[in-house]
Motif scaffolding. Sequence first.
Motif, PDB file in Angstrom:
ATOM      1  N   LEU A  62       0.746  -1.246  -0.062  1.00 42.74           N
ATOM      2  CA  LEU A  62      -0.129  -0.073  -0.046  1.00 42.74           C
ATOM      3  C   LEU A  62       0.942   1.156   0.156  1.00 42.74           C
ATOM      4  CD1 LEU A  62      -2.818  -1.120   2.454  1.00 42.74           C
ATOM      5  CD2 LEU A  62      -3.162  -0.869   0.008  1.00 42.74           C
ATOM      6  N   SER A  63       2.110   1.170   0.704  1.00 41.97           N
ATOM      7  CA  SER A  63       2.814   2.379   0.599  1.00 41.97           C
ATOM      8  C   SER A  63       3.602   2.295  -0.653  1.00 41.97           C
ATOM      9  CB  SER A  63       3.905   2.298   1.773  1.00 41.97           C
ATOM     10  OG  SER A  63       3.596   2.254   2.952  1.00 41.97           O
ATOM     11  N   ALA A  64       3.865   1.529  -1.482  1.00 39.93           N
ATOM     12  CA  ALA A  64       4.622   1.467  -2.591  1.00 39.93           C
ATOM     13  C   ALA A  64       3.439   2.105  -3.457  1.00 39.93           C
ATOM     14  CB  ALA A  64       4.939   0.031  -3.093  1.00 39.93           C
ATOM     15  N   ILE A  65       2.082   1.444  -3.506  1.00 39.10           N
ATOM     16  CA  ILE A  65       1.200   2.084  -4.399  1.00 39.10           C
ATOM     17  C   ILE A  65       1.031   3.601  -4.241  1.00 39.10           C
ATOM     18  CG2 ILE A  65      -1.239   1.987  -4.758  1.00 39.10           C
ATOM     19  CD1 ILE A  65      -1.196  -1.080  -4.179  1.00 39.10           C
ATOM     20  N   SER A  66       0.809   4.035  -2.884  1.00 40.38           N
ATOM     21  CA  SER A  66       0.943   5.402  -2.715  1.00 40.38           C
ATOM     22  C   SER A  66       2.103   6.276  -3.320  1.00 40.38           C
ATOM     23  CB  SER A  66       0.808   5.672  -1.261  1.00 40.38           C
ATOM     24  OG  SER A  66       0.860   6.989  -1.099  1.00 40.38           O
ATOM     25  N   ARG A  67       3.208   5.887  -3.399  1.00 44.13           N
ATOM     26  CA  ARG A  67       4.267   6.475  -4.031  1.00 44.13           C
ATOM     27  C   ARG A  67       4.444   6.431  -5.248  1.00 44.13           C
ATOM     28  NH1 ARG A  67       7.210   3.538   0.107  1.00 44.13           N
ATOM     29  NH2 ARG A  67       7.635   1.809  -1.699  1.00 44.13           N
ATOM     30  N   GLU A  68       4.117   5.292  -5.882  1.00 41.86           N
ATOM     31  CA  GLU A  68       4.095   5.390  -7.309  1.00 41.86           C
ATOM     32  C   GLU A  68       2.752   6.230  -7.820  1.00 41.86           C
ATOM     33  OE1 GLU A  68       5.521   4.521 -10.672  1.00 41.86           O
ATOM     34  OE2 GLU A  68       6.576   3.313  -9.020  1.00 41.86           O
TER      35      GLU A  68
END
Length: 147
Positions: A50-56
């Motif tokens: 979820l953090s990676a999705i937010s950053r991307e």
Amino acid sequence: MKLEELTNSIERQKKNFDDLFEVVKLKKDALLKNDMSLLDKAVDDEQKLLSAISREEKQRKKLTFEFAAENSIQLKTGSIEELINALPDKNFGKIKESRDAIKNKAAEIIKLNSHITVLVNVSRNIIRDTIYTVFGKGENNFVNKRV
């Protein structure tokens, strides 16, 4: 060049959503098997994704605005849909395909999460009913609390 970077960003996001779907399936299996260590790992992996999705998503939005600026277009929201509509003559085939795949995967994740919610609610109700049956609610109970 920004179009290629934008396409790569959306492809990375597609992979993030595919991975998230697998982790949510793993979380559901862990709940069904009552495997707490597997559940902990799934929840940790889910948070990382979820953090990676937010950053991307932030990166994708930045690239969308940069690409729009290169093509002398003003965007309000920075969405892919808005970009595609603003430049109908550009070839956004790969981007459209990936965006549609992300939407479909997100819908599958939502459906799976709703199954997990139902599973947890049913489990909670069974536990509550069992406690009421054993310890009673008022006069009706199996266990004498004075013992």
